[in-house]
Design an enzyme around this catalytic site. Structure first.
Site, PDB file in Angstrom:
ATOM      1  N   VAL A  64       0.857  -1.182   0.000  1.00  0.00           N
ATOM      2  CA  VAL A  64       0.000   0.000   0.000  1.00  0.00           C
ATOM      3  C   VAL A  64       0.890   1.228   0.000  1.00  0.00           C
ATOM      4  O   VAL A  64       1.795   1.353   0.825  1.00  0.00           O
ATOM      5  CB  VAL A  64      -0.938   0.021   1.235  1.00  0.00           C
ATOM      6  CG1 VAL A  64      -1.680   1.343   1.314  1.00  0.00           C
ATOM      7  CG2 VAL A  64      -1.926  -1.134   1.174  1.00  0.00           C
ATOM      8  N   ALA A 109       4.426   4.160   3.052  1.00  0.00           N
ATOM      9  CA  ALA A 109       3.932   2.938   2.410  1.00  0.00           C
ATOM     10  C   ALA A 109       4.052   1.791   3.409  1.00  0.00           C
ATOM     11  O   ALA A 109       4.651   1.941   4.484  1.00  0.00           O
ATOM     12  CB  ALA A 109       4.751   2.629   1.169  1.00  0.00           C
ATOM     13  N   LYS A 110       3.486   0.661   3.100  1.00  0.00           N
ATOM     14  CA  LYS A 110       3.688  -0.542   3.926  1.00  0.00           C
ATOM     15  C   LYS A 110       3.361  -1.751   3.070  1.00  0.00           C
ATOM     16  O   LYS A 110       2.540  -1.674   2.152  1.00  0.00           O
ATOM     17  CB  LYS A 110       2.736  -0.511   5.135  1.00  0.00           C
ATOM     18  CG  LYS A 110       3.204  -1.380   6.275  1.00  0.00           C
ATOM     19  CD  LYS A 110       4.255  -0.666   7.093  1.00  0.00           C
ATOM     20  CE  LYS A 110       4.788  -1.512   8.224  1.00  0.00           C
ATOM     21  NZ  LYS A 110       5.717  -0.742   9.074  1.00  0.00           N
ATOM     22  N   GLY A 111       4.007  -2.886   3.370  1.00  0.00           N
ATOM     23  CA  GLY A 111       3.733  -4.118   2.641  1.00  0.00           C
ATOM     24  C   GLY A 111       3.563  -5.265   3.613  1.00  0.00           C
ATOM     25  O   GLY A 111       3.942  -5.152   4.779  1.00  0.00           O
TER      26      GLY A 111
END
Ligand code: NAD
Length: 420
Positions: A64, A109-111
């Site tokens: 994201v 962001a992050k995953g």
């Protein structure tokens, strides 16, 4: 096991409501508020991986990208069995605010991949990571989006992502991830940077609050990268770390735990439990301990409306992202407990990730003391700005940190404008 209220909470909605409430009290443009309340891109992938027994398992992964107004997207990758899109969106948004609070030129962001890395063999973990990296390869890159470790991931996993991305480019791309091992472009000081940043905030907040550090009693929830390093550094500063816990449970000793020996025990056995002759406690008992400083450094929402009233600490350092629900936040504030919020307290990791990225792009590497000095400078500046704002406006440190971040984001957005 622990009693969390995690899955009944809509974290992203809580985040959006917090933005609404902060915007009501500051002069942030409607455009900035509208943009911060949504994520710019959300990728969801279901990808196959060959397992050691010859079967194929399909994993679900996310990336994201929340906002890149102030610079490339930046944020960790989590491998956890319970992770979901809402959680990843919230963590991505917190990254945007965190980078703005400490004034580094990144967005958020992050995953994540839904998996329990402890149940995968090393070969399965490598194949899964490489395939996930390929699935994300159109989104990530040194100028676009730079992942890093988070819960369940580590420097080895970053090395596999860097290698996979580099193989597809045809040359080594050091700047595509941070938190890499030192031998492939990692930065000295990165591994312990989040814990070090939390330690710097603890010392500054304790001074502000009149808590004497040598002898101060500390309880730490979560004994991984953040909690383990924070406990070790506070013990070195003379604090008495009287309780720590992990996902399996906790231990306590009113005389102070031997943190170096405990780190060894936890590495050897996979948990802090059953360490020497110390007393066993649950995670909820740890949160309710009589102590000066409490550091929730495990996962989100561990302090919620049903247990917040039991907290007796004078100062809370949010090592984890989002460990306190909004309802609990109110209860703790009413009790007069000073909370150093996640977007400030645990920002040491992203600050040294920024240093690692800069070093990789320049192919010029710093000494550990240069890294630590720069980290201390950035963290103390941010801490001072936040506490000043909080005192001036009689607001909590969380509100002050959000306002500081949102003003910086608003200013960047006004200068860039809305395309076209
Ligand atoms: P980690 O995987 O190294 O450690 C997590 C620790 O929490 C482990 O000891 C684990 O057993 C414990 N834990 C997990 N679930 C728990 C539960 N339900 N109750 C109690 N303990 C539990 O992860 P980490 O990198 O230390 O991250 C911890 C938190 O800090 C996360 O919220 C993460 O997003 C945040 N954070 C990490 C970094 C970083 O650089 N690693 C940076 C900023 C924020």
């Amino acid at each position: 096991m622990v009693n969390l209220k995690m899955k009944t909470i809509d974290e992203f909605q809580d985040y959006q409501e917090r933005i609404d409430s902060i915007c009501g009290r500051t002069e942030v443009s409607q455009a900035c508020m509208a943009m911060l309340k949504e994520c710019r891109r959300e990728l969801c992938v279901n990808f196959p991986v060959k397992m050691d027994d010859g079967s194929v398992r399909v994993f679900t992964g996310y990336r994201v990208q929340h906002n890149d107004t102030r610079g490339p997207f930046k944020g960790g990758i989590r491998f956890h069995p319970d992770v979901n899109l809402n959680e990843v969106k919230t963590l991505a948004a917190l990254m945007t605010l965190k980078a703005a609070v400490v004034n580094i030129p990144y967005g958020g962001a992050k995953g994540a991949v839904v998996c329990d890395p402890k149940t995968l063999s090393i070969h399965e973990l490598e194949r899964m990571t490489r395939r996930y990296a390929s699935e994300m390869s159109n989104l990530i890159g040194p100028e676009r989006d730079i992942p890093a470790p988070d819960v369940g991931t580590n420097p080895q996993i970053m090395a596999w992502i860097m290698d996979t991305f580099s193989m597809n480019k045809g040359y080594s791309v050091l700047g595509v991830v941070t938190g890499k091992p030192i031998d492939v472009g990692g930065s000295l000081g990165r591994f312990e940077a989040t814990g070090r940043g939390c330690m710097i905030c603890t010392l500054l907040a304790a001074k502000h609050y009149g808590i004497a550090i040598p002898g101060a009693t500390v309880a730490v929830q979560g004994f991984g990268n953040v909690g383990g390093n924070l406990a070790r550094m506070l013990a070195q500063k003379g604090c008495k770390v009287i309780a720590v816990s992990d996902v399996m449970g906790g231990i306590c000793n009113p005389e102070g735990l031997d943190i170096d020996a405990l780190l060894q025990h936890s590495q050897q056995t996979g948990s802090v439990i059953n360490f020497k002759d110390n007393n066993s406690i649950t995670n909820d008992e740890l949160l309710a301990m009589e102590c000066d400083i409490l550091a929730p450094a495990a996962l989100e929402n561990t302090i919620h409306e049903d247990n917040a009233d039991t907290v007796k600490a004078r100062l809370i350092i949010e090592g984890a992202n989002g460990p306190i629900t909004p309802e609990a936040d109110e209860i703790l504030n009413d009790k007069g407990i000073l909370i150093v919020p996640d977007i400030l307290a645990n920002s040491g990791g992203v600050v040294v990730s920024y240093f690692e990225w800069v070093q990789g792009l320049q192919s010029f590497f710093w000494t550990e003391s240069q890294v630590n000095q720069q980290l201390e400078l950035v963290m103390s500046n941010a801490f001072t700005e936040v506490i000043k704002l909080s005192i001036e406006h009689k607001i909590t440190m969380r509100e002050a940190a959000y306002i500081l971040a949102m003003k910086r984001l608003d200013s960047a957005l006004r200068l860039r404008g809305i395309y076209p």
